[in-house]
Design an enzyme around this catalytic site. Structure first.
Site, PDB file in Angstrom:
ATOM      1  N   HIS A  32     -19.455   2.891 -34.118  1.00  0.00           N
ATOM      2  CA  HIS A  32     -19.538   3.640 -35.375  1.00  0.00           C
ATOM      3  C   HIS A  32     -20.994   3.884 -35.798  1.00  0.00           C
ATOM      4  CE1 HIS A  32     -18.652   4.984 -39.421  1.00  0.00           C
ATOM      5  NE2 HIS A  32     -19.414   4.009 -39.901  1.00  0.00           N
ATOM      6  N   GLU A  41     -14.485   6.402 -56.167  1.00  0.00           N
ATOM      7  CA  GLU A  41     -14.947   7.604 -55.474  1.00  0.00           C
ATOM      8  C   GLU A  41     -14.498   8.877 -56.182  1.00  0.00           C
ATOM      9  OE1 GLU A  41     -14.495   7.077 -51.305  1.00  0.00           O
ATOM     10  OE2 GLU A  41     -15.570   8.905 -50.809  1.00  0.00           O
ATOM     11  N   LYS A  87     -25.573  -0.849 -52.664  1.00  0.00           N
ATOM     12  CA  LYS A  87     -24.162  -0.447 -52.622  1.00  0.00           C
ATOM     13  C   LYS A  87     -23.455  -0.863 -53.913  1.00  0.00           C
ATOM     14  CE  LYS A  87     -19.876   0.012 -50.173  1.00  0.00           C
ATOM     15  NZ  LYS A  87     -19.118  -0.033 -48.936  1.00  0.00           N
ATOM     16  N   ASN A 101     -21.659   8.563 -47.668  1.00  0.00           N
ATOM     17  CA  ASN A 101     -21.126   9.248 -46.496  1.00  0.00           C
ATOM     18  C   ASN A 101     -22.203   9.986 -45.710  1.00  0.00           C
ATOM     19  OD1 ASN A 101     -18.579   9.305 -45.377  1.00  0.00           O
ATOM     20  ND2 ASN A 101     -18.263  11.445 -45.945  1.00  0.00           N
ATOM     21  N   LYS A 149     -12.992  -1.207 -50.620  1.00  0.00           N
ATOM     22  CA  LYS A 149     -12.099  -0.318 -49.856  1.00  0.00           C
ATOM     23  C   LYS A 149     -11.366  -1.154 -48.817  1.00  0.00           C
ATOM     24  CE  LYS A 149     -14.215   4.232 -50.075  1.00  0.00           C
ATOM     25  NZ  LYS A 149     -14.771   5.340 -49.281  1.00  0.00           N
ATOM     26  N   ARG A 192       2.029  -8.244 -54.647  1.00  0.00           N
ATOM     27  CA  ARG A 192       1.286  -7.350 -55.556  1.00  0.00           C
ATOM     28  C   ARG A 192      -0.142  -7.800 -55.819  1.00  0.00           C
ATOM     29  NH1 ARG A 192       6.332  -7.648 -57.665  1.00  0.00           N
ATOM     30  NH2 ARG A 192       7.573  -5.765 -57.354  1.00  0.00           N
ATOM     31  N   GLU A 201     -26.466   1.623 -40.727  1.00  0.00           N
ATOM     32  CA  GLU A 201     -26.054   1.692 -42.140  1.00  0.00           C
ATOM     33  C   GLU A 201     -27.191   1.211 -43.051  1.00  0.00           C
ATOM     34  OE1 GLU A 201     -23.200   3.064 -42.956  1.00  0.00           O
ATOM     35  OE2 GLU A 201     -21.909   2.838 -41.179  1.00  0.00           O
ATOM     36  N   HIS A 229     -18.328  10.819 -37.951  1.00  0.00           N
ATOM     37  CA  HIS A 229     -16.876  10.641 -37.810  1.00  0.00           C
ATOM     38  C   HIS A 229     -16.296  11.644 -36.812  1.00  0.00           C
ATOM     39  CE1 HIS A 229     -16.283   8.552 -41.965  1.00  0.00           C
ATOM     40  NE2 HIS A 229     -16.388   7.673 -40.999  1.00  0.00           N
ATOM     41  N   ARG A 288     -20.300   7.778 -54.971  1.00  0.00           N
ATOM     42  CA  ARG A 288     -19.898   7.033 -53.781  1.00  0.00           C
ATOM     43  C   ARG A 288     -19.933   7.928 -52.541  1.00  0.00           C
ATOM     44  NH1 ARG A 288     -15.894   1.807 -54.020  1.00  0.00           N
ATOM     45  NH2 ARG A 288     -16.207   1.343 -51.834  1.00  0.00           N
ATOM     46  N   HIS A 338     -22.130  10.670 -41.962  1.00  0.00           N
ATOM     47  CA  HIS A 338     -20.773  10.345 -41.511  1.00  0.00           C
ATOM     48  C   HIS A 338     -19.911  11.564 -41.224  1.00  0.00           C
ATOM     49  CE1 HIS A 338     -21.945   6.344 -42.626  1.00  0.00           C
ATOM     50  NE2 HIS A 338     -20.768   5.831 -42.308  1.00  0.00           N
TER      51      HIS A 338
HETATM   52  N1  LIG Z   1     -14.128  -0.955 -46.278  1.00  0.00           N
HETATM   53  C1  LIG Z   1     -15.235  -0.262 -46.147  1.00  0.00           C
HETATM   54  O1  LIG Z   1     -15.894   0.112 -47.113  1.00  0.00           O
HETATM   55  C2  LIG Z   1     -15.727   0.045 -44.763  1.00  0.00           C
HETATM   56  C3  LIG Z   1     -17.018   0.552 -44.582  1.00  0.00           C
HETATM   57  C4  LIG Z   1     -17.455   0.761 -43.285  1.00  0.00           C
HETATM   58  C5  LIG Z   1     -16.634   0.473 -42.204  1.00  0.00           C
HETATM   59  N2  LIG Z   1     -15.388  -0.014 -42.426  1.00  0.00           N
HETATM   60  C6  LIG Z   1     -14.512  -0.350 -41.301  1.00  0.00           C
HETATM   61  O2  LIG Z   1     -15.098  -1.434 -40.604  1.00  0.00           O
HETATM   62  C7  LIG Z   1     -14.660  -1.416 -39.249  1.00  0.00           C
HETATM   63  C8  LIG Z   1     -15.833  -1.659 -38.345  1.00  0.00           C
HETATM   64  O3  LIG Z   1     -16.377  -2.914 -38.635  1.00  0.00           O
HETATM   65  P1  LIG Z   1     -17.239  -3.707 -37.547  1.00  0.00           P
HETATM   66  O4  LIG Z   1     -18.275  -2.807 -37.006  1.00  0.00           O
HETATM   67  O5  LIG Z   1     -17.632  -4.987 -38.154  1.00  0.00           O
HETATM   68  O6  LIG Z   1     -16.173  -3.875 -36.373  1.00  0.00           O
HETATM   69  P2  LIG Z   1     -15.313  -5.154 -35.878  1.00  0.00           P
HETATM   70  O7  LIG Z   1     -14.681  -5.842 -36.988  1.00  0.00           O
HETATM   71  O8  LIG Z   1     -14.448  -4.615 -34.798  1.00  0.00           O
HETATM   72  O9  LIG Z   1     -16.416  -6.115 -35.254  1.00  0.00           O
HETATM   73  C9  LIG Z   1     -17.141  -5.663 -34.135  1.00  0.00           C
HETATM   74  C10 LIG Z   1     -16.960  -6.620 -32.940  1.00  0.00           C
HETATM   75  O10 LIG Z   1     -17.784  -7.775 -33.153  1.00  0.00           O
HETATM   76  C11 LIG Z   1     -16.992  -8.971 -33.085  1.00  0.00           C
HETATM   77  N3  LIG Z   1     -17.636  -9.890 -34.004  1.00  0.00           N
HETATM   78  C12 LIG Z   1     -17.684  -9.833 -35.351  1.00  0.00           C
HETATM   79  N4  LIG Z   1     -18.489 -10.775 -35.832  1.00  0.00           N
HETATM   80  C13 LIG Z   1     -18.958 -11.477 -34.771  1.00  0.00           C
HETATM   81  C14 LIG Z   1     -19.855 -12.573 -34.619  1.00  0.00           C
HETATM   82  N5  LIG Z   1     -20.482 -13.114 -35.678  1.00  0.00           N
HETATM   83  N6  LIG Z   1     -20.105 -13.031 -33.378  1.00  0.00           N
HETATM   84  C15 LIG Z   1     -19.526 -12.433 -32.282  1.00  0.00           C
HETATM   85  N7  LIG Z   1     -18.692 -11.387 -32.366  1.00  0.00           N
HETATM   86  C16 LIG Z   1     -18.409 -10.918 -33.595  1.00  0.00           C
HETATM   87  C17 LIG Z   1     -15.597  -8.532 -33.424  1.00  0.00           C
HETATM   88  O11 LIG Z   1     -14.641  -9.401 -32.893  1.00  0.00           O
HETATM   89  C18 LIG Z   1     -15.552  -7.155 -32.762  1.00  0.00           C
HETATM   90  O12 LIG Z   1     -15.300  -7.281 -31.391  1.00  0.00           O
HETATM   91  C19 LIG Z   1     -13.985  -0.071 -39.048  1.00  0.00           C
HETATM   92  O13 LIG Z   1     -12.596  -0.265 -38.989  1.00  0.00           O
HETATM   93  C20 LIG Z   1     -14.359   0.728 -40.280  1.00  0.00           C
HETATM   94  O14 LIG Z   1     -13.375   1.672 -40.646  1.00  0.00           O
HETATM   95  C21 LIG Z   1     -14.923  -0.236 -43.666  1.00  0.00           C
HETATM   96 ZN   LIG Z   2     -20.301   3.823 -41.825  1.00  0.00          ZN
END
Ligand SMILES: NC(=O)c1ccc[n+]([C@@H]2O[C@H](COP(=O)([O-])OP(=O)(O)OC[C@H]3O[C@@H](n4cnc5c(N)ncnc54)[C@H](O)[C@@H]3O)[C@@H](O)[C@H]2O)c1
Ligand SMILES: [Zn+2]
Length: 362
Positions: A264, A235, A225, A244, A141, A119, A183, A251, A240, A247
């Site tokens: 992305h 949200e 943010k 978007n 999130k 929990r 972003e 998306h 919030r 997006h």
């Molecule tokens: N929680 C939220 O508010 C929120 C907001 C935006 C996106 N997201 C989520 O985030 C995800 C995307 O995140 P991302 O773009 O970081 O993708 P990711 O976590 O897949 O990282 C991108 C790639 O870079 C590699 N990587 C990360 N850091 C590295 C480093 N320092 N050196 C070498 N390689 C590295 C990872 O292994 C991966 O292959 C999606 O799932 C999306 O839905 C969440």
């Molecule tokens: Zn985004």
């Protein structure tokens, strides 16, 4: 420049985002011998797993590592279950914590495990991608994907702290880095016109990973943010939703392409051009401002047009409609009312949509 700290003010759920240039000692929280499950992925573990572990140990934690396959496909309930089992095998209790070392995938997944195992355990975010530093690690999130769509299961669960180590960006692949910059531009466009204008002066420093410039930019994004999250943690009031921007189209394009081809942030860059061109039609931006945005995004290495056949529109249009953020089945957009000012829940005509599509597509 010294390390910086930004507070996310959420009453008893408040926390700090620290921007550092190394790993040690990692946590401001007292370890006191408590256990932490250090979750990372197969790309990041070999690069920073050991340094992060040492830094957590220096802060007094007993560290148990867990590694998931790199990539979005790991953000699912099966991997979540395997991490719950890792928590049990490690003997975590209510006083233990989870540490996420990696990009947004690891952060969302580990955050969801932290929110739900026993929990809720303390959760430490150590973001290593630019997107995770400026966006996903801040705001609480967490969640995973289902076969039916992205981020369909999850909850709001704030971390106890976020520790950004700028050095980790040196190994992030260029495309991933540029994707995160989309972003960054978004924050300026929707919330801070001066920041947006400064960004166009610093594109060279940003692309060359100048540490001081990056620290300032990341701190500004986190501050912007944090302010939105403070006003609208769950949200509910529309604040919030501004995040978007770009997006709705972004998306839909990601889904249309089967999450292959475009990252992305690249989809969001095209989506921001789409939304900016719509904004122009509703009096929010001048043609010159739209063109400058396109030049800025291109200078950061981001795409501004979508390579797609003309008949892809029906599919993309339908996917925009079914985006979970389209309230009551009505298609709505975040539009700009000027550079640095945005409003949510805006309706647009089908004619405007198709005309902008014909400009965006090539
Ligand atoms: N929680 C939220 O508010 C929120 C907001 C935006 C996106 N997201 C989520 O985030 C995800 C995307 O995140 P991302 O773009 O970081 O993708 P990711 O976590 O897949 O990282 C991108 C790639 O870079 C590699 N990587 C990360 N850091 C590295 C480093 N320092 N050196 C070498 N390689 C590295 C990872 O292994 C991966 O292959 C999606 O799932 C999306 O839905 C969440
Ligand atoms: Zn985004």
């Amino acid at each position: 420049m010294n390390n910086e700290s930004i507070n996310v003010n959420l009453g008893e759920r408040s926390y700090a985002i620290r921007i550092t240039r190394d790993f040690g000692p990692l946590s401001a929280l007292p370890g006191n011998g408590r256990k932490t499950l250090l979750i990372s992925d197969t790309n990041v573990t070999p690069l920073y797993g050991e340094a992060c572990r040492t830094a957590l140990q220096a802060a007094g934690f007993t560290v148990i590592p867990a590694t998931v396959d790199a990539g979005e496909l790991s953000k699912n309930l099966d991997v979540t279950a395997s991490l719950y089992n890792a928590c049990t095998a490690a003997g975590l209790d209510r006083g233990s914590s989870i540490t996420a070392l990696g990009g947004g995938v690891v952060g969302d997944l580990a955050g969801f495990v932290a929110a739900t195992y026993l929990r809720g355990l303390d959760f430490i975010q150590v973001p290593t991608s630019l997107l995770a530093m400026v966006d996903s690690s801040v705001g609480g999130k967490t969640g995973v994907n289902l076969a039916g769509g992205k981020n369909l299961v999850g909850c709001f669960y704030q971390p106890a702290e976020v520790v950004v180590n700028l050095q980790t960006l040196k190994t992030l692949p260029d495309r991933e880095y540029q994707s995160g910059l989309a972003e960054v531009v978004k924050y300026g466009l929707i919330l801070d016109g001066d920041f947006y204008r400064q960004l166009s002066d610093t594109t060279t420093a940003l692309r060359a990973l100048d540490d001081d410039e990056l620290a300032k930019v990341i701190a500004r994004c986190c501050t912007l943010k944090a302010a939105v999250v403070t006003r609208d943690e769950h949200e509910r009031c529309g604040q919030r939703a501004l995040l978007n921007f770009g997006h709705t189209f972004g998306h839909a394009v990601e889904a249309w392409s089967g999450y292959q081809g475009l990252l992305h942030g690249e989809a969001v860059a095209i989506g921001m051009v789409f939304a900016a061109r719509l904004s122009q039609r509703y009096g929010g931006l001048s043609g010159e401002e739209v063109e400058r945005l396109e030049r800025n995004l291109a200078a950061l290495g981001l795409p501004i047009r979508l390579t797609a056949p003309a008949d892809a529109w029906t599919d993309i249009r339908n996917r925009m409609q079914s985006d979970k953020k389209s309230a009551g089945g009505r298609l709505q957009f975040v539009l700009l009312d000027g550079i640095g000012r945005a409003s949510a829940n805006r309706r647009v005509t089908e004619t405007d949509l198709t005309e902008v599509w014909n400009v965006i597509r090539h």
